[in-house]
Design a protein around this motif. Sequence first.
Motif, PDB file in Angstrom:
ATOM      1  N   GLN A  78       0.837  -1.206   0.000  1.00 51.68           N
ATOM      2  CA  GLN A  78       0.000   0.000   0.000  1.00 51.68           C
ATOM      3  C   GLN A  78       0.869   1.251   0.000  1.00 51.68           C
ATOM      4  OE1 GLN A  78      -1.687  -0.369   4.295  1.00 51.68           O
ATOM      5  NE2 GLN A  78      -1.366   1.833   3.988  1.00 51.68           N
ATOM      6  N   SER A  79       0.247   2.368  -0.320  1.00 45.96           N
ATOM      7  CA  SER A  79       0.900   3.660  -0.194  1.00 45.96           C
ATOM      8  C   SER A  79       0.330   4.375   1.021  1.00 45.96           C
ATOM      9  CB  SER A  79       0.630   4.525  -1.424  1.00 45.96           C
ATOM     10  OG  SER A  79       1.144   3.929  -2.568  1.00 45.96           O
ATOM     11  N   ALA A  80       1.103   5.284   1.545  1.00 45.47           N
ATOM     12  CA  ALA A  80       0.619   6.067   2.673  1.00 45.47           C
ATOM     13  C   ALA A  80       1.194   7.471   2.576  1.00 45.47           C
ATOM     14  CB  ALA A  80       1.035   5.422   3.989  1.00 45.47           C
ATOM     15  N   GLN A  81       0.480   8.416   3.181  1.00 42.56           N
ATOM     16  CA  GLN A  81       0.948   9.787   3.185  1.00 42.56           C
ATOM     17  C   GLN A  81       1.843  10.036   4.403  1.00 42.56           C
ATOM     18  OE1 GLN A  81      -2.449  12.140   2.267  1.00 42.56           O
ATOM     19  NE2 GLN A  81      -1.190  13.060   0.673  1.00 42.56           N
ATOM     20  N   SER A  82       1.560   9.302   5.446  1.00 40.06           N
ATOM     21  CA  SER A  82       2.275   9.515   6.713  1.00 40.06           C
ATOM     22  C   SER A  82       2.169   8.244   7.543  1.00 40.06           C
ATOM     23  CB  SER A  82       1.656  10.684   7.467  1.00 40.06           C
ATOM     24  OG  SER A  82       0.308  10.367   7.776  1.00 40.06           O
ATOM     25  N   ILE A  83       2.705   8.264   8.756  1.00 40.47           N
ATOM     26  CA  ILE A  83       2.634   7.080   9.615  1.00 40.47           C
ATOM     27  C   ILE A  83       1.190   6.726   9.942  1.00 40.47           C
ATOM     28  CG2 ILE A  83       3.134   6.222  11.944  1.00 40.47           C
ATOM     29  CD1 ILE A  83       5.826   7.320  11.818  1.00 40.47           C
ATOM     30  N   SER A  84       0.340   7.743  10.076  1.00 36.45           N
ATOM     31  CA  SER A  84      -1.032   7.476  10.542  1.00 36.45           C
ATOM     32  C   SER A  84      -1.833   6.618   9.571  1.00 36.45           C
ATOM     33  CB  SER A  84      -1.760   8.788  10.846  1.00 36.45           C
ATOM     34  OG  SER A  84      -1.831   9.569   9.677  1.00 36.45           O
ATOM     35  N   ASP A  85      -1.545   6.667   8.275  1.00 36.87           N
ATOM     36  CA  ASP A  85      -2.258   5.767   7.364  1.00 36.87           C
ATOM     37  C   ASP A  85      -1.339   4.657   6.834  1.00 36.87           C
ATOM     38  OD1 ASP A  85      -0.857   7.645   5.879  1.00 36.87           O
ATOM     39  OD2 ASP A  85      -2.307   7.703   4.244  1.00 36.87           O
ATOM     40  N   SER A  86      -0.319   4.328   7.600  1.00 36.66           N
ATOM     41  CA  SER A  86       0.613   3.259   7.238  1.00 36.66           C
ATOM     42  C   SER A  86       0.166   1.933   7.841  1.00 36.66           C
ATOM     43  CB  SER A  86       2.014   3.598   7.764  1.00 36.66           C
ATOM     44  OG  SER A  86       2.580   4.635   7.001  1.00 36.66           O
ATOM     45  N   PRO A  87       0.685   0.812   7.315  1.00 36.17           N
ATOM     46  CA  PRO A  87       0.346  -0.472   7.922  1.00 36.17           C
ATOM     47  C   PRO A  87       0.907  -0.580   9.336  1.00 36.17           C
ATOM     48  CG  PRO A  87       2.034  -0.743   6.220  1.00 36.17           C
ATOM     49  CD  PRO A  87       1.552   0.656   6.135  1.00 36.17           C
ATOM     50  N   GLY A  88       0.378  -1.512  10.117  1.00 36.08           N
ATOM     51  CA  GLY A  88       0.876  -1.716  11.478  1.00 36.08           C
ATOM     52  C   GLY A  88       2.350  -2.079  11.465  1.00 36.08           C
ATOM     53  N   PRO A  89       3.080  -1.731  12.523  1.00 38.32           N
ATOM     54  CA  PRO A  89       4.537  -1.942  12.551  1.00 38.32           C
ATOM     55  C   PRO A  89       4.899  -3.375  12.924  1.00 38.32           C
ATOM     56  CG  PRO A  89       3.836  -0.826  14.546  1.00 38.32           C
ATOM     57  CD  PRO A  89       2.597  -1.029  13.719  1.00 38.32           C
ATOM     58  N   ASP A  90       4.397  -4.344  12.141  1.00 40.11           N
ATOM     59  CA  ASP A  90       4.521  -5.742  12.549  1.00 40.11           C
ATOM     60  C   ASP A  90       5.697  -6.474  11.911  1.00 40.11           C
ATOM     61  OD1 ASP A  90       3.303  -5.341  10.140  1.00 40.11           O
ATOM     62  OD2 ASP A  90       1.750  -6.867  10.392  1.00 40.11           O
ATOM     63  N   VAL A  91       6.316  -5.878  10.893  1.00 37.85           N
ATOM     64  CA  VAL A  91       7.418  -6.536  10.180  1.00 37.85           C
ATOM     65  C   VAL A  91       8.583  -5.541  10.055  1.00 37.85           C
ATOM     66  CG1 VAL A  91       8.058  -7.701   8.023  1.00 37.85           C
ATOM     67  CG2 VAL A  91       5.691  -7.758   8.781  1.00 37.85           C
ATOM     68  N   ALA A  92       9.797  -6.058  10.074  1.00 41.31           N
ATOM     69  CA  ALA A  92      10.970  -5.180   9.934  1.00 41.31           C
ATOM     70  C   ALA A  92      10.912  -4.436   8.601  1.00 41.31           C
ATOM     71  CB  ALA A  92      12.246  -6.008  10.012  1.00 41.31           C
ATOM     72  N   GLU A  93      11.226  -3.140   8.642  1.00 41.79           N
ATOM     73  CA  GLU A  93      11.212  -2.342   7.416  1.00 41.79           C
ATOM     74  C   GLU A  93      12.602  -1.836   7.055  1.00 41.79           C
ATOM     75  OE1 GLU A  93       6.564  -0.860   7.589  1.00 41.79           O
ATOM     76  OE2 GLU A  93       8.127   0.570   8.131  1.00 41.79           O
ATOM     77  N   ILE A  94      12.810  -1.740   5.751  1.00 40.69           N
ATOM     78  CA  ILE A  94      14.049  -1.199   5.211  1.00 40.69           C
ATOM     79  C   ILE A  94      13.657  -0.040   4.317  1.00 40.69           C
ATOM     80  CG2 ILE A  94      16.032  -1.678   3.707  1.00 40.69           C
ATOM     81  CD1 ILE A  94      14.580  -4.675   5.021  1.00 40.69           C
ATOM     82  N   ALA A  95      14.127   1.155   4.664  1.00 43.51           N
ATOM     83  CA  ALA A  95      13.743   2.354   3.916  1.00 43.51           C
ATOM     84  C   ALA A  95      14.810   2.712   2.889  1.00 43.51           C
ATOM     85  CB  ALA A  95      13.530   3.512   4.882  1.00 43.51           C
ATOM     86  N   PHE A  96      14.370   2.994   1.670  1.00 40.02           N
ATOM     87  CA  PHE A  96      15.259   3.452   0.601  1.00 40.02           C
ATOM     88  C   PHE A  96      15.069   4.949   0.453  1.00 40.02           C
ATOM     89  CE2 PHE A  96      16.709  -0.601  -1.078  1.00 40.02           C
ATOM     90  CZ  PHE A  96      15.837  -1.460  -0.451  1.00 40.02           C
ATOM     91  N   LEU A  97      16.105   5.710   0.791  1.00 33.76           N
ATOM     92  CA  LEU A  97      15.966   7.155   0.719  1.00 33.76           C
ATOM     93  C   LEU A  97      17.150   7.780  -0.011  1.00 33.76           C
ATOM     94  CD1 LEU A  97      16.934   8.844   4.041  1.00 33.76           C
ATOM     95  CD2 LEU A  97      16.919   6.389   3.882  1.00 33.76           C
ATOM     96  N   GLY A  98      16.907   8.934  -0.560  1.00 32.99           N
ATOM     97  CA  GLY A  98      17.962   9.613  -1.300  1.00 32.99           C
ATOM     98  C   GLY A  98      17.360  10.703  -2.155  1.00 32.99           C
ATOM     99  N   ARG A  99      18.217  11.428  -2.837  1.00 36.02           N
ATOM    100  CA  ARG A  99      17.762  12.521  -3.678  1.00 36.02           C
ATOM    101  C   ARG A  99      16.827  12.023  -4.764  1.00 36.02           C
ATOM    102  NH1 ARG A  99      20.994  15.581  -7.089  1.00 36.02           N
ATOM    103  NH2 ARG A  99      22.407  13.805  -7.195  1.00 36.02           N
ATOM    104  N   SER A 100      15.980  12.897  -5.204  1.00 36.20           N
ATOM    105  CA  SER A 100      15.093  12.567  -6.299  1.00 36.20           C
ATOM    106  C   SER A 100      15.915  12.150  -7.512  1.00 36.20           C
ATOM    107  CB  SER A 100      14.254  13.805  -6.634  1.00 36.20           C
ATOM    108  OG  SER A 100      13.083  13.403  -7.263  1.00 36.20           O
ATOM    109  N   ASN A 101      15.480  11.057  -8.185  1.00 39.62           N
ATOM    110  CA  ASN A 101      16.119  10.600  -9.421  1.00 39.62           C
ATOM    111  C   ASN A 101      17.420   9.805  -9.205  1.00 39.62           C
ATOM    112  OD1 ASN A 101      15.385  10.692 -12.193  1.00 39.62           O
ATOM    113  ND2 ASN A 101      17.231  11.877 -12.632  1.00 39.62           N
ATOM    114  N   VAL A 102      17.771   9.521  -7.945  1.00 40.19           N
ATOM    115  CA  VAL A 102      19.034   8.828  -7.678  1.00 40.19           C
ATOM    116  C   VAL A 102      18.940   7.332  -8.023  1.00 40.19           C
ATOM    117  CG1 VAL A 102      18.598   8.265  -5.225  1.00 40.19           C
ATOM    118  CG2 VAL A 102      20.930   8.699  -5.999  1.00 40.19           C
ATOM    119  N   GLY A 103      17.699   6.814  -8.093  1.00 38.40           N
ATOM    120  CA  GLY A 103      17.521   5.412  -8.475  1.00 38.40           C
ATOM    121  C   GLY A 103      16.935   4.522  -7.392  1.00 38.40           C
TER     122      GLY A 103
END
Length: 202
Positions: A10-35
């Motif tokens: 799913q997509s979410a705008q913020s934590i409040s409409d995110s799925p429950g924190p039941d599984v380990a998450e790995i976040a991919f972050l970086g500048r726009s267009n970096v890949g």
Amino acid sequence: MRIVDASFMQSAQSISDSPGPDVAEIAFLGRSNVGKSSLLNTLTNRKGLAKSSSTPGKTQLINYFNIKFKTDEENGMPPDLFARFVDLPGFGYAKVSKSLKAEWNKNLTNYLEQRPNLQMFIHLIDARHPELEIDKNVDEFLEKIKRGDQLIVHAFTKTDKLKQNDLAKLKREYPEGIFISNLKKRGISDLQNKITGYLFGN
Ligand SMILES: Nc1nc2c(ncn2[C@@H]2O[C@H](COP(=O)(O)OP(=O)(O)OP(=O)(O)O)[C@@H](O)[C@H]2O)c(=O)[nH]1
Ligand SMILES: [Mg+2]
């Protein structure tokens, strides 16, 4: 250990409409267009899973993907292991209104600071521009908010655009880095091993 299944959750705008924190998450972050979205697709071996585009600002929400891993054990029935990959909007993207940008930043930083099941930050950096101010700021921010159970990984992207000797130099300068080309499928198993090693210990 390998990824055997990946699906958009799913997509979410913020934590409040995110799925429950039941599984380990790995976040991919970086500048726009970096890949970021491309890397998610390469890692999961699913071409259109995360939407990528040559136009910066493609990813505009927090996007959650369910990932299933299996060990390569030959004997018995190894258990399935699960995690969630999180594709984030790029930062430093100028062509949106100021108010929208502020909102993105607030939701993004809230997610990064407050998500209890967030285990790894994969910070993507363009291999051609490893010293940008904005990436240094993000690094400082991550170091500041990082909990004891979290790991920051620096993944340098678009290494196919570097000359051999420039890439060798970059590797010397960042011995802990992971060096990725989505185009040439380089460095992908290095990153996958880093992720499964940290999450599952193998
Ligand atoms: N040469 C080369 N191009 C790449 C590589 N990875 C991504 N690209 C290209 O870079 C562009 C941006 O890729 P995306 O994956 O959409 O980037 P993103 O970080 O998700 O961008 P936003 O969603 O806008 O934040 C696309 O045109 C990709 O094809 C790579 O390793 N090598
Ligand atoms: Mg994207």
